[in-house]
Structure formats: structure tokens, C-alpha cells
Design a protein around this motif. Structure first.
Motif, PDB file in Angstrom:
ATOM      1  N   PRO A   1      -8.823  -1.324 -14.207  1.00  0.00           N
ATOM      2  CA  PRO A   1      -7.953  -1.596 -13.056  1.00  0.00           C
ATOM      3  C   PRO A   1      -7.675  -0.332 -12.258  1.00  0.00           C
ATOM      4  O   PRO A   1      -7.575   0.766 -12.819  1.00  0.00           O
ATOM      5  CB  PRO A   1      -6.679  -2.150 -13.701  1.00  0.00           C
ATOM      6  N   ASN A   2      -7.577  -0.485 -10.959  1.00  0.00           N
ATOM      7  CA  ASN A   2      -7.248   0.642 -10.097  1.00  0.00           C
ATOM      8  C   ASN A   2      -6.548   0.090  -8.865  1.00  0.00           C
ATOM      9  O   ASN A   2      -7.081  -0.801  -8.199  1.00  0.00           O
ATOM     10  CB  ASN A   2      -8.511   1.404  -9.695  1.00  0.00           C
ATOM     11  N   TYR A   3      -5.361   0.608  -8.564  1.00  0.00           N
ATOM     12  CA  TYR A   3      -4.553   0.040  -7.494  1.00  0.00           C
ATOM     13  C   TYR A   3      -4.023   1.097  -6.529  1.00  0.00           C
ATOM     14  O   TYR A   3      -2.969   0.938  -5.937  1.00  0.00           O
ATOM     15  CB  TYR A   3      -3.392  -0.753  -8.094  1.00  0.00           C
ATOM     16  N   GLY A   4      -4.764   2.179  -6.362  1.00  0.00           N
ATOM     17  CA  GLY A   4      -4.324   3.237  -5.462  1.00  0.00           C
ATOM     18  C   GLY A   4      -4.215   2.790  -4.018  1.00  0.00           C
ATOM     19  O   GLY A   4      -3.457   3.377  -3.244  1.00  0.00           O
ATOM     20  N   TYR A   5      -4.972   1.730  -3.668  1.00  0.00           N
ATOM     21  CA  TYR A   5      -4.980   1.274  -2.276  1.00  0.00           C
ATOM     22  C   TYR A   5      -4.592  -0.200  -2.161  1.00  0.00           C
ATOM     23  O   TYR A   5      -5.041  -0.890  -1.257  1.00  0.00           O
ATOM     24  CB  TYR A   5      -6.372   1.516  -1.657  1.00  0.00           C
ATOM     25  N   LEU A   6      -3.745  -0.660  -3.050  1.00  0.00           N
ATOM     26  CA  LEU A   6      -3.257  -2.038  -2.964  1.00  0.00           C
ATOM     27  C   LEU A   6      -1.859  -2.049  -2.350  1.00  0.00           C
ATOM     28  O   LEU A   6      -0.886  -1.638  -2.973  1.00  0.00           O
ATOM     29  CB  LEU A   6      -3.220  -2.694  -4.347  1.00  0.00           C
ATOM     30  N   ASN A   7      -1.801  -2.468  -1.086  1.00  0.00           N
ATOM     31  CA  ASN A   7      -0.541  -2.679  -0.373  1.00  0.00           C
ATOM     32  C   ASN A   7       0.180  -1.365  -0.041  1.00  0.00           C
ATOM     33  O   ASN A   7       1.230  -1.048  -0.579  1.00  0.00           O
ATOM     34  CB  ASN A   7       0.386  -3.611  -1.159  1.00  0.00           C
ATOM     35  N   LEU A   8      -0.416  -0.633   0.889  1.00  0.00           N
ATOM     36  CA  LEU A   8       0.158   0.623   1.364  1.00  0.00           C
ATOM     37  C   LEU A   8       0.764   0.451   2.755  1.00  0.00           C
ATOM     38  O   LEU A   8       0.334  -0.401   3.535  1.00  0.00           O
ATOM     39  CB  LEU A   8      -0.907   1.715   1.432  1.00  0.00           C
ATOM     40  N   CYS A   9       1.730   1.280   3.063  1.00  0.00           N
ATOM     41  CA  CYS A   9       2.271   1.329   4.424  1.00  0.00           C
ATOM     42  C   CYS A   9       1.399   2.257   5.268  1.00  0.00           C
ATOM     43  O   CYS A   9       0.505   2.944   4.749  1.00  0.00           O
ATOM     44  CB  CYS A   9       3.719   1.823   4.399  1.00  0.00           C
ATOM     45  N   ASP A  10       1.663   2.286   6.568  1.00  0.00           N
ATOM     46  CA  ASP A  10       0.889   3.136   7.473  1.00  0.00           C
ATOM     47  C   ASP A  10       0.923   4.601   7.043  1.00  0.00           C
ATOM     48  O   ASP A  10      -0.099   5.292   7.038  1.00  0.00           O
ATOM     49  CB  ASP A  10       1.432   3.030   8.902  1.00  0.00           C
TER      50      ASP A  10
END
Length: 341
Positions: A223-232
Motif C-alpha cells: 500500500p502507498n497513499y502519498g498522493y491520495l486526497n491532497l489539497c492544492d
């Protein structure tokens, strides 16, 4: 399941009088016409926007001609398939999408859960097509497919556009608002043109980059979630895009690390977090350091000591060897421990 969502993008709204040209190009592609008048509109930007906002138009290459005469200026698309081939592929895409949605989506999930589930599915099952990404020669049909949902959903091998268009195609079918973003990536993995998504979760827009979450993981099954649901603000550390064309993402209440209480800002909090994970014998531990915190300045020098100290507090298990790494631009870290008893 919903069969697509009709939404006017910010790009479309910003066109003003040029919306008629956009509509004409869209109508041309949907009805397989020879060409559409584009007047003074930038043809590359216009066609790219239409194909990103309508991933179901998989049968058109992003390579096209512009015909200029005394009377008009036309964009002339390149169609990839015969009518019979296209219909066969269309049925396969719809069948494949339904199979994926039946596996990933159920009526008990929140919108956050649905986005995460689709993110995980695409990350695990799709392979990044390095050949198509680096091909500087005129593209054949298979290379163009790597840039759309045929590569993503049928061949399971594509570039970032294939990932992001596949995400939108699936989201459209379950009524979740999703956009394909065209911009640039400037991280350790990629320097240049890049595509990802913006999704709407309960009225909050977030960036999702499945491609980079796949590429940063040592294995597709990790699993990797570094780019799941980021703000601007967060994704702007290594992504750039024309913000006028897309929804604003001012906050990230559904960021993976925020939802899972793994945003860490002090060494003491990190040690307690690791201790609790070790006690649960978690196979793969992920956390994000709060930007601007004291821990951001210390993390590279204190991580190994924090692992040692947290392991030393455990009574029935300890950590021997372990792997660790992360995404520097996003301040996300992972630890894969080997437990001893």
C-alpha cells in the motif's frame, strides 16, 4: 450504476464564446465526423480537454491534423478503429468496468471508501508502460491506447493518462465527480507532462495521483497513499497545473493520513505511534510528518532511533531488521518491520 456524468468543467466555463467550438469538437468526435471548425481556439488544448473530460471517447488518438483554408480552420481527428472494432472494444470496456465496480464498490461504503478502493485497484492491477512513455517515434495504435482507458482497463498497461482516465471512467459510472488534470510533475520519479485526478468527496475537492502512488511503491501489492486526497498546497510541492481550469482544493479533510490518524508532528508522538503499530504487529506502517513541524526538521536524523526506542517498549515482540523509505516531497514515510518473538 450511473452511466456517466454531465458536468461543465471550469475549462469549459472559462471558454466563454469558445464553448460553441468545444461543443462542435465534442459532437464531431462522438459522431465520427471528419473534422470540426476551431476558429481561433488553440486546437491542442481544446482536443486534449475534450478527451480528458470524456474518457469514453477512447477511439481517438491525441494526434491530429489542422486543416486551414480561406474559409475555415478545422481540427481533423485520427480515429483508431473500424466501426466493428470500436463496438467490440466498447462492450469489453463496459463489461470490464462493471466487473471492477462489482469487486470494489458496495452500498455500505462512503465516498471516501469508494475513491480509496478504486485507487487501490488501479494501483495493484495496472502496470506503468515505460515504453509508451519514452517513445519519441510516431505512435502506433498500442502506444496511443496506453494514453486512454483501453490501455488502463483492457491491457492493464498504460501511462499516467491511462491511469487518470480509467479512474474518471469508473467514477463516472458510480456518480462520483472526478476530473482528469493535465499538468506537469517535478518529483524524483518524473519531470515533465503529467496527468492525475481531482475528486469530490462530500463537497470537498482533493487531488489523487494513482500513477505516482504506484511508482513510489516497491511492489504493486504494498500500500502507498502519498498522493491520495491532497489539497492544492500539498500537491503543488511536486505538481503544477493551470488552476483556472480545475476545481479549487483548499483543504484535505479526507487525506488518507488525516482519516487514519497518522499525521505526526513530534518525536514523542512518532515513538508512541510506532509502538502501537508494533504491538499490533502491523506488516506495513505509514505516516506523514506535519509540514512546518519540529519533526520535519528532525525526521531524517531521528527515525531509526525512534524505531529502536518504540521496539524497546514492546513486551512480547521486537523489531529486528526493517525496510523504510518514503516520498520526500510529501513527507510521507513507510516502515516494513521484521518481528522477533
Amino acid at each position: 450504476m450511473a452511466q456517466g456524468m454531465e458536468m461543465n468543467s471550469r475549462y469549459y466555463e472559462n471558454l466563454g464564446a469558445g464553448r460553441k467550438t468545444y461543443d462542435a469538437v465534442l459532437d464531431c468526435l462522438k459522431n465520427h465526423r471528419r473534422g470540426a471548425a476551431v476558429g481561433g481556439q488553440p486546437a491542442v488544448e481544446l482536443l486534449t480537454a475534450v478527451l480528458q473530460e470524456h474518457p469514453e471517447i477512447f477511439y481517438v488518438a491525441q494526434e491530429f491534423a489542422v486543416s486551414v483554408s480561406l474559409l475555415k480552420r478545422e481540427v481533423v481527428p485520427r480515429y483508431l478503429y473500424s466501426a466493428s472494432e470500436e463496438e467490440t472494444i466498447r462492450r469489453r470496456l463496459e463489461d470490464t468496468a462493471q466487473e471492477i465496480l462489482q469487486e470494489c464498490i458496495n452500498g455500505h461504503q462512503s465516498d471516501y471508501d469508494k475513491i480509496k478502493s478504486l485507487h487501490d485497484y488501479l494501483k495493484v492491477h495496472l502496470e506503468y508502460d515505460t515504453d509508451a512513455a519514452g517513445n519519441r517515434k510516431p505512435k502506433d495504435r498500442r502506444s496511443w491506447e496506453a494514453h486512454n482507458i483501453v490501455g488502463g482497463l483492457l491491457h492493464r498497461k498504460c501511462v499516467c493518462e491511462g491511469y487518470s482516465k480509467s479512474m474518471k471512467f469508473l467514477c463516472d459510472r458510480i456518480g462520483l465527480e472526478c476530473w482528469v488534470v493535465s499538468g506537469t510533475g517535478s518529483g524524483a520519479l518524473e519531470q515533465g507532462p503529467h496527468s492525475w485526478n481531482i475528486v469530490n468527496i462530500n463537497g470537498y475537492y482533493h487531488h489523487v495521483d494513482v500513477t505516482w502512488d504506484h511508482q513510489y511503491a516497491e511492489s504493486s501489492n504494498i500500500p502507498n497513499y502519498g498522493y491520495l486526497n491532497l489539497c492544492d498546497e500539498e500537491i503543488a510541492k511536486d505538481h503544477t497545473w493551470n488552476r483556472r481550469h480545475y476545481p479549487v482544493c483548499p483543504s484535505d479533510p479526507y487525506n488518507y493520513f488525516r482519516v487514519n490518524n497518522s499525521l505526526i508532528d513530534t518525536r514523542a508522538q512518532l515513538e508512541t505511534f510506532l509502538y502501537n503499530c508494533f504491538q499490533m504487529e502491523e506488516e506495513y506502517i505509514m505516516f506523514k510528518v506535519v509540514r512546518g513541524s519540529q519533526l520535519e526538521r528532525e525526521i531524517n536524523g531521528c527515525l531509526q532511533d525512534s524505531v529502536r526506542r518504540a521496539s524497546g517498549r514492546c513486551r512480547h515482540v521486537s523489531v529486528g531488521n526493517y525496510k523504510y523509505g518514503g516520498i520526500p516531497e510529501q513527507l510521507t514515510f513507510f516502515i516494513q518491520p521484521e518481528y522477533r518473538y
